[in-house]
Design an enzyme around this catalytic site. Structure first.
Site, mmCIF file in Angstrom:
data_model
loop_
_atom_site.group_PDB
_atom_site.id
_atom_site.type_symbol
_atom_site.label_atom_id
_atom_site.label_comp_id
_atom_site.label_asym_id
_atom_site.label_seq_id
_atom_site.Cartn_x
_atom_site.Cartn_y
_atom_site.Cartn_z
ATOM 1 N N HIS A 257 1.874 -15.110 -12.527
ATOM 2 C CA HIS A 257 0.913 -14.889 -11.586
ATOM 3 C C HIS A 257 1.263 -13.593 -10.901
ATOM 4 C CE1 HIS A 257 -1.434 -15.220 -7.531
ATOM 5 N NE2 HIS A 257 -1.993 -16.167 -8.324
ATOM 6 N N ARG A 273 -6.031 -11.418 -2.633
ATOM 7 C CA ARG A 273 -6.829 -10.466 -3.348
ATOM 8 C C ARG A 273 -8.592 -10.515 -3.284
ATOM 9 N NH1 ARG A 273 -4.869 -10.956 -8.003
ATOM 10 N NH2 ARG A 273 -3.640 -12.283 -7.928
#
Lengths: 674, 223, 243
Positions: A257, A273
């Site tokens: 990740h 994000r």
């Protein structure tokens, strides 16, 4: 010998396991769930961002459907997934979301009218439809064409797990807490249950069942730093491996990740994000657009992780005592957004870093996060080798993720997979009778007992803690984001040495009841075998696909490697697994391999790809223009599903007059269409 | 709207009556103290207050009816008894409960729990002292006044009852009102609670000061 | 971040399954590292000094609620407690009071929570059971969804139960966790239960009317849940059923 009989035995009380248990109980089957910990503490709770389901209520999700979700998933998997399974999944995801609503999940809802969001570092005003008011909302996640990730603030996994466990409690499903499965009872053809140890009293029990479902999650903790809970140690996979018969699929497919905090490796959600957060380097420069001009920070996870690593290798990382890292900047989202939609992130920043994410940038680095590989099952969730052995969720290689999983598809897999496979498990239990062979159970019980005796009374001197640490270090150093032949070979060689040493484990604490050292010792041997399947699989796969990135073989090679790695351990005394391969049949694919949309298109093409593309064109032509999308899909790749899950999904767009393109605002930049 | 007196709901009534009786007692207490503090303004002021309490303005001879004070004392006794009876069930009555409480308070450091323990302790002390006070006043209402009260307090040594009663009752009442306010949701956020907690302390201190000053103010009249 | 300190841990040790064992406090010394949490320290102690030390961690990120214990007098989540918080470098660890002790710092919160959920029926009782998962979902007020999530954030760590003197004195008292969950379902427009139904569950001495508003729950909750307001809300709601 303590024997417990049941119809449907589930190992693991996370979302997937509980969903299967509920499906069994719904049919009136006797159901028992085993869990290392209380069900609500399972790692499912840690999923923050959300689950993908193509509801298409929010304006940025308009036009979404199963087809788009399916395509995103297949592309995201770098064509490594099982397309039948991806279809089953995409079709049932909206159903699972709606079902969970009725079990209590307070999904975040759409508010009609204008709302400001951050897209590509700029404020954009979206107008939500009047008719969508109060329907389930969705946010943007990496690698998706539409805003499809349904969520409850940033505690989606928590909300889902609580609703699911509450449902299980309401149905009176027993969860045997603090119980660890240590061996599967099987005769080489059929699985009959497990031998498990009570972590409090140390008592060994044989759970004998018609079906045994392993839902123990991933194996992230074979790595030193992982976002996973510390119980995600791959013991479920090891149980299957140690039968010598069942296979594990694509174990080398391990996802990193992009944004776990440094140094402890706790996850900050992709929602950061998705909601508009940016990645910056040591100069405060936003570097992702240079590498991925199209998707930028919201490229697929494997891509972003590699780009970040590349950028740090160029010396652009921020130096710290724990090695270089980069910055995640969510300050531009504003305090209000962070305090409502990214609460957990805020708490994590405050508690573990002592920073305020509304003001400060967050130090992040790609970190082991997800196991695409797992116990290989067919589309019904059953092991092809061991009848009665099922697996679901991250523990399984049902294979909807192939070599890279999209954000929001793992949480979705637990509840959607659980919903589908739960029905197959229940079918199995109804169609089969309980076979009780106490002799067989006894035999396995003795084996586990002997293992414990040897640990407690033997004269071994190796420390379980030390061996585990060494294994984790090897995996970090040699089986990470970028891999190469020499390092992978080294990893395999060193892990084999460790496996040999683990035969000489000795305990300082000799208690037979609650004894953390004994638990560690029993696990580490099993973890080593799992680690070996990952390293061996990675060493053998001489191509790059999804999260498996070989520096010495940077191309995706469909010609030679469009196949699934299968690992088994037929000889208990062997030091490495036996690998075999299962071809993915291009001629049956709805979506033949193509360009994924990142970097240069340098894949080595499979000879069947062109043939299949022509065939698809012909089939579609034959159907004519009148055919709807369901007919087209069915003509290309019919897929199986339990009867009750077959109906089409209703959407707002079925009744709502489509807004004009100006209402829609800017089109979400998705994975490029083929 | 009908009042639902079902037996099943007795605990709701109990809790409600504890709060209501507590608030009434606190309001009475503070009023009472303000009235008594009239001694600070001199003997005449207090005599006037005492007379007015006895409803002197209603009687022809202007002496009023001292039994009114007796009635008030009885009413307070009844109210206090209700309060005690309802509150008792919240206190640790068994040894096991006391042990559990002690263990918990040793392990865990928590201010409001300590406050409550003070309230419980002061409550028990009040339970012992208040009947004395009520009996003294209720049985001889006519003696209330600058000289009668001063004689009682200082010459007959009743200050030994009144001083501790003053301290305990003012602590008990202020903490109690603070808790009742929180209990029924007067504090919408934690800042309000902090403010209320400060006000509670100030109220205790002010009334104790007034009380002590009043007791001392009786001194000159005692000889 | 403090570096180079030696931390002193005083840890409660007791194995109730050992016939001759008695509860005791044991002292351990450990070198502090930058960013050290109680989670890191305890694991180090177990690996290096005493392999029998029992404690529970799962997510180690403050999400799962497994690791609540009493640290220097305050019940909280050990995984997210930085050792740098204690300037004297002395840390005393006790298991949460009020729960069945498994051993040392490990208590059985899971069993407690499951029993509580069964007793209070802490799950959504949908107004109608026959929903069609293939059809469009029923709309819900976005504000309501946000409010529900606020109360959903409870991680069942047990801190409120251990911090509640009322609960310690009266075993049958449902505690803040039970009342908060009831408040959550009471507020949920999808739940079919009425105020009367909830009264039967918590309108008694073991519920809102037994709570003395000591607020140990509110003051120690690692998730900062609004216990004070919610329990007051429930109490008013239940009192309203009296008239």
């Amino acid at each position: 010998m303590k024997l417990i009989y049941t119809d449907s035995l589930v190992v693991g009380a996370g979302l997937a396991g509980l969903r299967v248990a509920i499906a069994s109980k719904e049919r009136g089957l006797d159901t028992v769930v085993l869990s290392l910990i209380p069900a609500k503490r399972s790692h499912s709770a840690a999923a923050q961002g959300g689950m993908q389901a193509s509801l298409g209520n929010a304006v940025k999700g308009m036009g979404d459907d199963e087809d788009v979700h399916f395509q995103d998933t297949v592309k995201g998997s770098d064509w490594g997934c099982d397309q039948d399974v991806a279809r089953m999944f995409a079709h049932c995801a909206p159903k699972a979301v709606r079902e969970l609503t009725n079990w209590g999940v307070p999904w975040s809802r759409v508010t009609k009218g204008p709302r400001d969001v951050i897209v590509n570092a700029e404020k954009v005003t979206l107008h939500e439809a009047e008719e969508a008011h109060g329907l389930i909302n969705a946010r943007d996640f990496g690698g998706t064409k539409k805003w499809r990730t349904c969520y409850t603030a940033d505690g989606t996994g928590h909300s889902l797990l609580y609703a699911m466990d509450n449902k299980a409690i309401s149905m009176d499903i027993p969860v045997h807490e603090r119980v660890e499965a240590l061996a599967l009872i099987h005769d080489g053809q059929r699985c009959h249950g497990v031998i498990a140890r009570c972590l409090i009293t140390g008592e060994l029990r044989a759970y004998v069942a018609k079906s045994t479902t392993i839902a123990t999650g991933g194996y992230g903790r074979i790595y030193e730093v992982s976002t996973n809970a510390i119980i995600c140690e791959g013991i479920g996979q090891a149980l299957a491996l140690e039968t010598g018969v069942a296979t594990l699929g694509n174990m080398e497919a391990v996802q990193f990740h992009p944004t776990a905090i440094v140094p402890v490796g706790i996850l900050t959600t992709e929602g950061c994000r998705g909601d508009g957060g940016l990645l910056r380097d040591k100069d405060g420069y936003r570097f992702m657009p240079d590498y991925e001009p199209e998707k930028k920070e919201l490229a697929s996870r494997d891509v972003v992780s590699r780009r970040m690593t590349e950028h740090m290798r160029k010396g652009k990382g921020v130096d710290s005592p724990y090695g270089p890292h980069l910055w995640l900047d969510i300050t531009l989202l504003g305090r209000k957004h962070i305090e409502t939609n990214l609460r957990e992130v805020q708490e994590i920043c405050e508690n573990f870093l002592g920073i305020d994410p509304a003001k400060d940038w967050i130090p992040v680095r790609p970190t082991q996060h997800y196991s695409m590989g797992g116990i290989r099952t067919n589309a019904t969730g059953e092991s092809p080798q061991l009848k009665g052995l099922f697996s679901v969720g991250e523990a399984a290689c049902w294979d909807m993720h192939g070599f890279n999983r999209l954000g929001g598809n793992s949480l979705a897999e637990t509840v959607v997979g659980g919903m589908i496979i739960g029905k197959y498990v229940a079918d199995f239990c109804q169609n089969n009778s309980l076979e009780i062979d106490t002799k067989l159970a006894e035999q396995f019980m003795h084996k586990v007992q002997a293992e414990i005796d040897e640990l407690v009374e033997g004269d071994g001197t190796e420390s379980a803690f030390a061996i585990k640490r060494e294994m984790q270090q090897i995996m970090m150093d040699y089986v990470g984001i970028f891999r190469n032949g020499p390092e992978l070979d080294k990893a395999v060689a060193e892990l084999k040495v460790l496996l040999t040493r683990s035969g000489q484990l000795g305990l300082k604490c000799k208690k037979r009841h609650a004894n953390p050292e004994l638990v560690e010792a029993l696990r580490v041997k099993r973890m080593l075998k799992v680690a070996l399947t990952v390293a061996s699989g990675a060493a053998a796969r001489t191509e790059s696909r999804g999260a498996h990135a070989r520096e010495d073989y940077p191309q995706r090679n469909d010609r030679d490697w469009l196949k699934r790695t299968l690992a088994s351990w037929p000889d208990a005394n062997a030091l490495e697994p036996t690998l075999s391969y299962e071809d993915l049949d291009v001629m049956k694919m709805e979506l033949p391999p193509g360009y994924r949309g990142y970097g240069i298109n340098n894949a080595i093409v499979h000879p069947d790809t062109e043939k299949r593309e022509q065939q698809i064109a012909e089939i579609l032509k034959e159907l004519g223009d009148d055919a709807d999308r369901y007919q087209k899909q069915w003509a290309l790749m019919p897929f199986e599903l339990p009867e009750s899950l077959r109906p089409k999904n209703e959407r707002l767009s079925d009744t709502l007059v489509r807004p004009t393109s100006t209402d829609l605002g800017e089109e979400s930049t998705g994975e490029q269409a083929l | 709207m009908t009042v639902n007196f079902s037996v099943k709901k007795w605990s709701g009534w109990l809790d409600l009556s504890q709060s209501v009786s507590g608030v009434m007692l606190a309001v009475f207490l503070w009023t009472h103290l303000v009235l008594v503090s009239s001694i600070l303004l001199g003997a005449d002021a207090m005599s006037w207050v005492a007379r007015t309490m006895e409803l002197s303005f209603l009687s022809a001879d202007g002496h009023g009816y001292p039994w009114v004070v007796t009635l008030i004392a009885i009413a307070i006794a009844v109210l206090a008894s209700i309060h005690v009876l309802v509150a008792l069930q919240k206190l640790p009555m068994s040894l096991a409960q006391q042990k559990a409480l002690r263990l918990q308070m040793q392990t865990i450091n928590h201010g409001d729990t300590r406050l409550w323990r003070w309230q419980a302790i002061t409550g028990v002390i009040i339970l012992l002292l208040l009947p004395v006070h009520l009996w003294l006043i209720g049985s001889a209402p006519e003696t209330i006044g600058p000289y009668g009260s001063a004689d009682r307090i200082w010459n007959q040594g009743v200050w030994l009852v009144y001083l501790p009663l003053l301290f305990t009752v003012e602590l008990h009442a202020a903490i109690g009102i603070y808790r009742v306010a929180l209990k029924w949701g007067a504090a919408r956020d934690l800042n309000t609670r902090e403010r209320m907690k400060k006000i509670k302390t100030v109220v205790s201190v002010i009334f104790i000061l007034i009380g002590v000053a009043s007791l001392l103010a009786f001194l000159p009249y005692a000889n | 971040m403090t570096q180079g300190r030696t931390l002193t841990f005083n840890i409660f040790r007791y194995d109730p399954q050992e016939a001759n064992d008695k509860p005791k406090m044991v002292q351990y010394q450990i070198a502090e590292t930058p960013g050290m949490t109680v989670f890191i320290a305890l694991n180090k102690l177990r690996e290096e000094q005493d392999t029998s030390l029992q404690f529970d961690f799962v997510c180690r990120a403050g999400i799962c609620g497994s690791c609540a214990m009493v640290i220097n007098g305050f019940p909280t989540l050990a995984c997210r407690t930085l050792t740098a918080k204690y300037p004297k470098g002395e840390i005393t660890l006790m298991p949460l009071p009020g729960f069945e002790l498994i051993g040392d710092l490990s208590v059985n919160t899971g069993k407690f929570m499951r029993e509580l959920a069964e007793r209070l029926q802490l799950w959504l009782h949908p107004k109608s059971d026959d929903i069609d998962v293939h059809r469009l979902e029923d709309p819900m007020d976005p504000e309501e969804a946000a409010r529900l999530y606020e109360l959903e954030r409870c991680v069942e760590c047990g801190v409120c139960v251990s911090a509640c003197a009322t609960k310690q004195m009266r075993d049958t008292f449902v505690g803040a966790v039970g009342m908060m969950k009831i408040a959550r379902f009471e507020m949920d427009s999808r739940d079919g239960r009425t105020a009367e139904d909830f009264y039967h569950v918590i309108g008694n001495q073991d519920g809102v009317f037994g709570c003395m508003t000591l607020l140990g729950c509110q003051d120690n909750c690692p998730k900062d849940l609004p216990h004070m307001q919610q329990i007051a809300y429930l109490r008013r709601k239940m009192a309203m059923t009296l008239v």
